[in-house]
Design a protein around this motif. Structure first.
Motif, mmCIF file in Angstrom:
data_model
loop_
_atom_site.group_PDB
_atom_site.id
_atom_site.type_symbol
_atom_site.label_atom_id
_atom_site.label_comp_id
_atom_site.label_asym_id
_atom_site.label_seq_id
_atom_site.Cartn_x
_atom_site.Cartn_y
_atom_site.Cartn_z
ATOM 1 N N THR A 69 -12.812 44.410 45.615
ATOM 2 C CA THR A 69 -14.209 44.390 45.180
ATOM 3 C C THR A 69 -14.626 43.021 44.663
ATOM 4 N N SER A 70 -13.767 42.387 43.859
ATOM 5 C CA SER A 70 -14.114 41.077 43.303
ATOM 6 C C SER A 70 -14.270 40.030 44.404
ATOM 7 N N ILE A 73 -17.693 40.623 46.016
ATOM 8 C CA ILE A 73 -18.817 40.127 45.209
ATOM 9 C C ILE A 73 -18.916 38.607 45.317
ATOM 10 N N ALA A 74 -17.772 37.927 45.222
ATOM 11 C CA ALA A 74 -17.778 36.460 45.310
ATOM 12 C C ALA A 74 -18.277 35.993 46.668
ATOM 13 N N MET A 77 -22.150 36.615 46.944
ATOM 14 C CA MET A 77 -22.962 35.664 46.180
ATOM 15 C C MET A 77 -22.972 34.282 46.838
ATOM 16 N N SER A 98 -20.013 51.005 44.155
ATOM 17 C CA SER A 98 -21.178 50.821 43.281
ATOM 18 C C SER A 98 -21.082 49.519 42.485
ATOM 19 N N GLU A 99 -19.843 49.018 42.227
ATOM 20 C CA GLU A 99 -19.694 47.769 41.479
ATOM 21 C C GLU A 99 -20.372 46.603 42.202
ATOM 22 N N ILE A 100 -20.301 46.613 43.519
ATOM 23 C CA ILE A 100 -20.930 45.546 44.294
ATOM 24 C C ILE A 100 -22.448 45.651 44.201
ATOM 25 N N GLN A 102 -24.164 46.999 41.789
ATOM 26 C CA GLN A 102 -24.586 46.718 40.418
ATOM 27 C C GLN A 102 -24.570 45.228 40.109
ATOM 28 N N ALA A 103 -23.856 44.444 40.929
ATOM 29 C CA ALA A 103 -23.833 42.997 40.726
ATOM 30 C C ALA A 103 -25.080 42.321 41.287
ATOM 31 N N LEU A 104 -25.927 43.100 41.947
ATOM 32 C CA LEU A 104 -27.136 42.572 42.581
ATOM 33 C C LEU A 104 -28.377 43.015 41.830
#
Length: 402
Positions: A69-70, A73-74, A77, A98-100, A102-104
């Motif tokens: 997931t991390s 996200i990186a 972005m 959902s973590e991805i 929520q990063a947006l």
């Protein structure tokens, strides 16, 4: 154009300075713009960002799968920052995590994901390049909605064309409709002429069966982890029948001991037989050609190291052809044998009894219930997972002169 809109006056030449929406060239122009963006600004970003920009876009849709997931996200972005350099804003995001989301910013997430927590009560159904995707379960599915149409050639084609199945996961079900449509075309029926009662009965039965397709689901993830102990191989099954011929390609995951421990259907292709009668051995040969083309598609699009592929056919005649020099046969056979030999080696082809050939469903068609109940359709035949139980190869292949 006429100057001042006065016909007969001076003609003024005009040139579009932007690309028209929906033009045939629009997709190519969009891809070229993205590639230029990667060339112009990509040097400021990691190789993974440039690579995903060049390889993971289809026109303006980005599809990417990562193991962490991390990392996702990186990558997301960085890709957004790169695209902004050229004036592109990437929005309408969807993900099975959902973590991805929520990063947006909430405004950049596709509306079907609201709320982004994807709780148990909230069913999410998204589309990826027109294919239905349920991100919570991470499976592809089908939505069957069509209006009642008259039982005519026009009506049947109208319903049949609403089913979008680019990878052929539901191929055996759709193949039955292809056979009916071919029969109508063969009889040269008018577009609005009622089809014969026997074909109407088959069509109504097919429509009833089609309703169950909403229960058929295909896992999106293929189990690939890129672990050093994990290797990959494509196994392609081919078959022909009096109705048609087809090929299935499976991506097989192999452990350190050399045994296959998982397999997944990647793509299935089927074609109805020509109206002009062709012998079964020749159709089996056409299926083998289709199998090499399907394998090539999979190998070209999966960016991972592959072992030599394996092909399976239940036709000893075809296996005999492949082991001979193509020029000794007549034109029809010689041309197709040459195509097969250019794409594969004779040692890659193996015999499988007809009862164990999963491509039999592809070449004959099947009901939705059979598709759901037969786990081998999506996971491959059971013998693949036990190399010691692979079918014995005939000591002498059965030839047929052409």
């Amino acid at each position: 154009w006429w100057k001042d809109d006065e016909p007969g006056g001076e003609i003024v030449k005009c040139r579009m300075i932007t690309h028209m929406f929906g033009g045939r060239w629009s997709g190519a122009a969009s891809m070229k713009a993205l590639q230029h963006t990667a060339t112009a600004f990509g040097s400021e970003y990691d190789e993974s960002v440039r690579e995903t920009l060049n390889k993971d876009f289809y026109v303006d849709d980005w599809l990417k799968s990562v193991l962490d997931t991390s990392v996702g996200i990186a990558l997301l972005m960085s890709l957004r920052r790169l695209l902004r350099r050229a004036g592109f804003e990437l929005v309408k995001f969807g993900s099975n995590r959902s973590e991805i989301l929520q990063a947006l910013p909430a405004s950049d997430v596709a509306k079907v994901y609201e709320p982004v927590e994807m709780d148990v009560e909230h069913e999410v159904v998204d589309k990826t390049l027109g294919t239905l995707w349920r991100p919570k379960e991470d499976v592809f599915g089908y939505k069957i909605t069509f209006k009642e149409k008259p039982h005519t050639r026009r009506g049947l084609l109208s319903v049949y064309s609403t089913i979008y199945d680019p990878m052929g996961y539901a191929g055996p079900v759709i193949f039955k409709a292809k056979i009916i449509v071919q029969a109508i075309c063969h009889d040269k029926m008018e577009w609005d002429e009622d089809i014969p009662p026997q074909l109407q009965e088959r069509w109504v039965s097919w429509l009833e069966d089609l309703k169950d397709l909403v229960k058929f689901e295909v896992p999106r993830w293929l189990g690939v982890t890129l672990h050093p102990d994990q290797s990959y191989q494509i196994h392609t099954f081919v078959d022909a029948s009096e109705a048609g011929y087809g090929a299935n390609a499976y991506l097989c995951l192999i452990d350190a001991s050399g045994e296959i421990y998982d397999a997944n259907l990647i793509i299935s292709k089927a074609k109805v037989n020509p109206v002009k009668q062709v012998t079964i051995p020749r159709l089996e040969l056409c299926a083998a050609v289709l199998g090499t083309r399907v394998e090539k598609i999979v190998r070209r699009n999966l960016s991972m190291p592959m072992r030599d592929s394996v092909y399976w056919s239940d036709s000893q005649i075809v296996l005999f052809y492949i082991k001979q020099q193509s020029r000794q046969f007549r034109t029809f056979v010689a041309n197709r044998v040459a195509v097969i030999q250019d794409a594969s080696e004779a040692e890659q082809w193996r015999f499988v009894p007809g009862t164990m050939n999963i491509a039999d469903m592809t070449s004959r068609g099947a009901t939705t219930r059979e598709l759901i109940d037969r786990k081998e359709w999506l996971k491959g035949p059971g013998f693949l997972y036990r190399r010691a139980e692979w079918p014995q190869q005939p000591e002498k292949l059965m030839p047929e002169h052409e």
